[in-house]
Design a protein around this motif. Structure first.
Motif, PDB file in Angstrom:
ATOM      1  N   GLU A 246      25.294 -26.387   9.464  1.00  0.00           N
ATOM      2  CA  GLU A 246      24.504 -25.181   9.271  1.00  0.00           C
ATOM      3  C   GLU A 246      25.090 -24.084  10.161  1.00  0.00           C
ATOM      4  O   GLU A 246      25.732 -24.364  11.171  1.00  0.00           O
ATOM      5  CB  GLU A 246      23.037 -25.431   9.637  1.00  0.00           C
ATOM      6  CG  GLU A 246      22.319 -26.363   8.690  1.00  0.00           C
ATOM      7  CD  GLU A 246      22.137 -25.782   7.292  1.00  0.00           C
ATOM      8  OE1 GLU A 246      22.140 -24.539   7.134  1.00  0.00           O
ATOM      9  OE2 GLU A 246      21.996 -26.582   6.352  1.00  0.00           O
ATOM     10  N   HIS A 247      24.851 -22.839   9.787  1.00  0.00           N
ATOM     11  CA  HIS A 247      25.435 -21.720  10.515  1.00  0.00           C
ATOM     12  C   HIS A 247      25.148 -21.770  12.014  1.00  0.00           C
ATOM     13  O   HIS A 247      26.008 -21.457  12.842  1.00  0.00           O
ATOM     14  CB  HIS A 247      24.954 -20.385   9.930  1.00  0.00           C
ATOM     15  CG  HIS A 247      25.571 -19.199  10.577  1.00  0.00           C
ATOM     16  ND1 HIS A 247      26.873 -18.826  10.324  1.00  0.00           N
ATOM     17  CD2 HIS A 247      25.096 -18.322  11.491  1.00  0.00           C
ATOM     18  CE1 HIS A 247      27.168 -17.755  11.051  1.00  0.00           C
ATOM     19  NE2 HIS A 247      26.110 -17.431  11.755  1.00  0.00           N
ATOM     20  N   ASP A 248      23.935 -22.209  12.371  1.00  0.00           N
ATOM     21  CA  ASP A 248      23.565 -22.270  13.797  1.00  0.00           C
ATOM     22  C   ASP A 248      23.982 -23.583  14.464  1.00  0.00           C
ATOM     23  O   ASP A 248      23.734 -23.789  15.644  1.00  0.00           O
ATOM     24  CB  ASP A 248      22.063 -22.042  13.976  1.00  0.00           C
ATOM     25  CG  ASP A 248      21.208 -23.125  13.324  1.00  0.00           C
ATOM     26  OD1 ASP A 248      21.764 -24.104  12.756  1.00  0.00           O
ATOM     27  OD2 ASP A 248      19.964 -22.989  13.369  1.00  0.00           O
ATOM     28  N   GLY A 249      24.631 -24.479  13.696  1.00  0.00           N
ATOM     29  CA  GLY A 249      25.103 -25.748  14.251  1.00  0.00           C
ATOM     30  C   GLY A 249      24.038 -26.809  14.402  1.00  0.00           C
ATOM     31  O   GLY A 249      24.299 -27.871  14.950  1.00  0.00           O
TER      32      GLY A 249
ATOM     33  N   GLY B 165      25.152 -15.211   8.965  1.00  0.00           N
ATOM     34  CA  GLY B 165      24.243 -16.351   8.874  1.00  0.00           C
ATOM     35  C   GLY B 165      24.244 -17.072   7.546  1.00  0.00           C
ATOM     36  O   GLY B 165      23.552 -18.074   7.386  1.00  0.00           O
ATOM     37  N   SER B 166      25.023 -16.616   6.571  1.00  0.00           N
ATOM     38  CA  SER B 166      24.992 -17.238   5.246  1.00  0.00           C
ATOM     39  C   SER B 166      26.036 -18.336   5.054  1.00  0.00           C
ATOM     40  O   SER B 166      25.881 -19.183   4.181  1.00  0.00           O
ATOM     41  CB  SER B 166      25.179 -16.171   4.170  1.00  0.00           C
ATOM     42  OG  SER B 166      26.445 -15.557   4.310  1.00  0.00           O
ATOM     43  N   ASP B 167      27.086 -18.301   5.825  1.00  0.00           N
ATOM     44  CA  ASP B 167      28.163 -19.282   5.661  1.00  0.00           C
ATOM     45  C   ASP B 167      27.984 -20.467   6.605  1.00  0.00           C
ATOM     46  O   ASP B 167      27.523 -20.300   7.732  1.00  0.00           O
ATOM     47  CB  ASP B 167      29.519 -18.641   5.958  1.00  0.00           C
ATOM     48  CG  ASP B 167      29.919 -17.604   4.935  1.00  0.00           C
ATOM     49  OD1 ASP B 167      29.419 -17.663   3.797  1.00  0.00           O
ATOM     50  OD2 ASP B 167      30.742 -16.738   5.272  1.00  0.00           O
ATOM     51  N   PRO B 168      28.384 -21.656   6.149  1.00  0.00           N
ATOM     52  CA  PRO B 168      28.322 -22.803   7.058  1.00  0.00           C
ATOM     53  C   PRO B 168      29.412 -22.712   8.123  1.00  0.00           C
ATOM     54  O   PRO B 168      30.393 -21.990   7.967  1.00  0.00           O
ATOM     55  CB  PRO B 168      28.580 -23.993   6.131  1.00  0.00           C
ATOM     56  CG  PRO B 168      29.402 -23.428   5.025  1.00  0.00           C
ATOM     57  CD  PRO B 168      28.928 -22.012   4.842  1.00  0.00           C
TER      58      PRO B 168
ATOM     59  N   LEU C  45      33.599 -21.156  -0.142  1.00  0.00           N
ATOM     60  CA  LEU C  45      32.786 -21.848   0.850  1.00  0.00           C
ATOM     61  C   LEU C  45      32.411 -20.947   2.020  1.00  0.00           C
ATOM     62  O   LEU C  45      31.317 -21.038   2.556  1.00  0.00           O
ATOM     63  CB  LEU C  45      33.526 -23.090   1.360  1.00  0.00           C
ATOM     64  CG  LEU C  45      32.773 -23.996   2.300  1.00  0.00           C
ATOM     65  CD1 LEU C  45      31.462 -24.464   1.675  1.00  0.00           C
ATOM     66  CD2 LEU C  45      33.633 -25.198   2.648  1.00  0.00           C
ATOM     67  N   SER C  46      33.311 -20.070   2.409  1.00  0.00           N
ATOM     68  CA  SER C  46      33.031 -19.184   3.533  1.00  0.00           C
ATOM     69  C   SER C  46      33.801 -17.882   3.389  1.00  0.00           C
ATOM     70  O   SER C  46      34.936 -17.874   2.916  1.00  0.00           O
ATOM     71  CB  SER C  46      33.417 -19.844   4.862  1.00  0.00           C
ATOM     72  OG  SER C  46      33.147 -18.981   5.937  1.00  0.00           O
ATOM     73  N   ARG C  47      33.181 -16.813   3.828  1.00  0.00           N
ATOM     74  CA  ARG C  47      33.848 -15.516   3.903  1.00  0.00           C
ATOM     75  C   ARG C  47      34.210 -15.213   5.349  1.00  0.00           C
ATOM     76  O   ARG C  47      34.739 -14.162   5.653  1.00  0.00           O
ATOM     77  CB  ARG C  47      32.934 -14.421   3.359  1.00  0.00           C
ATOM     78  CG  ARG C  47      32.594 -14.611   1.877  1.00  0.00           C
ATOM     79  CD  ARG C  47      31.425 -13.772   1.512  1.00  0.00           C
ATOM     80  NE  ARG C  47      30.391 -14.073   2.510  1.00  0.00           N
ATOM     81  CZ  ARG C  47      29.146 -13.711   2.445  1.00  0.00           C
ATOM     82  NH1 ARG C  47      28.724 -13.012   1.449  1.00  0.00           N
ATOM     83  NH2 ARG C  47      28.276 -14.018   3.376  1.00  0.00           N
ATOM     84  N   TYR C  48      33.848 -16.126   6.245  1.00  0.00           N
ATOM     85  CA  TYR C  48      34.086 -15.987   7.685  1.00  0.00           C
ATOM     86  C   TYR C  48      33.445 -14.700   8.220  1.00  0.00           C
ATOM     87  O   TYR C  48      34.061 -13.948   8.956  1.00  0.00           O
ATOM     88  CB  TYR C  48      35.572 -16.067   8.029  1.00  0.00           C
ATOM     89  CG  TYR C  48      36.101 -17.472   7.876  1.00  0.00           C
ATOM     90  CD1 TYR C  48      35.891 -18.420   8.868  1.00  0.00           C
ATOM     91  CD2 TYR C  48      36.773 -17.868   6.737  1.00  0.00           C
ATOM     92  CE1 TYR C  48      36.344 -19.715   8.732  1.00  0.00           C
ATOM     93  CE2 TYR C  48      37.239 -19.164   6.594  1.00  0.00           C
ATOM     94  CZ  TYR C  48      37.022 -20.078   7.582  1.00  0.00           C
ATOM     95  OH  TYR C  48      37.472 -21.363   7.445  1.00  0.00           O
TER      96      TYR C  48
END
Length: 160
Positions: A133-136, A71-74, A64-67
């Motif tokens: 979304e990445h930008d909230g 900009g690609s991860d939620p 789900l995330s690579r932290y």
């Protein structure tokens, strides 16, 4: 049993340690002196750090995330959580933290985390995680592959 710290434990390892039910992700560690409070037991805030450490690993292993900040991860946000302290933890005790998805919706899921020591359940933390979304700017939909993983590996149930 030769217990390995900071390494995922197999279902067989979990069963041998008295963990029931077994979880998709479980890791062991040992209480450190720096985690104690003035009463010589583990400070309550430390439990949250232990749960967070495994929760981050769980999210990474789910894909789900690579932290990373590319900009690609939620965004992964805890909306709510409930912790129950059942029995104190003391210096040098070995413990295992487990993590599994219990339920999911379109943009959120519930994680059940458990802390075990000596075959005894010592604390639980259940939390609802919301994806943004990445930008909230809006909610982020759970990918279908993740929903399938939650159902097939974790035994999670969809909620409406």
């Amino acid at each position: 049993m030769d217990l390995r710290y900071h390494t995922p434990l197999s279902p067989e390892d979990q069963r041998a340690l008295g963990i029931d039910p077994v979880a998709p992700l479980a890791m062991a560690d040992q209480v450190r002196f720096s985690e104690l409070d003035a009463l010589q037991h583990v400070n309550n805030a430390v439990y949250m750090e232990w749960f967070e450490r495994l929760r981050v690993r769980y999210v990474q292993e789910c894909g789900l995330s690579r932290y990373r900040d590319d900009g690609s991860d939620p965004r992964i946000v805890i909306r709510s959580g409930t912790i129950h302290y059942r029995q104190e933890m003391l210096m040098d005790e070995t413990y295992v933290v487990t993590c599994a998805c219990a339920a999911f919706r379109n943009t959120s899921f519930t994680l059940a985390q458990r802390l075990w020591s000596g075959g005894t359940l010592r604390a639980t933390f259940d939390c609802v995680i919301v994806l943004l979304e990445h930008d909230g700017s809006a909610r982020f939909a759970l990918p279908e592959a993740l929903k399938t993983r939650f159902r097939e590996i974790d035994g999670a149930r969809p909620e409406t």
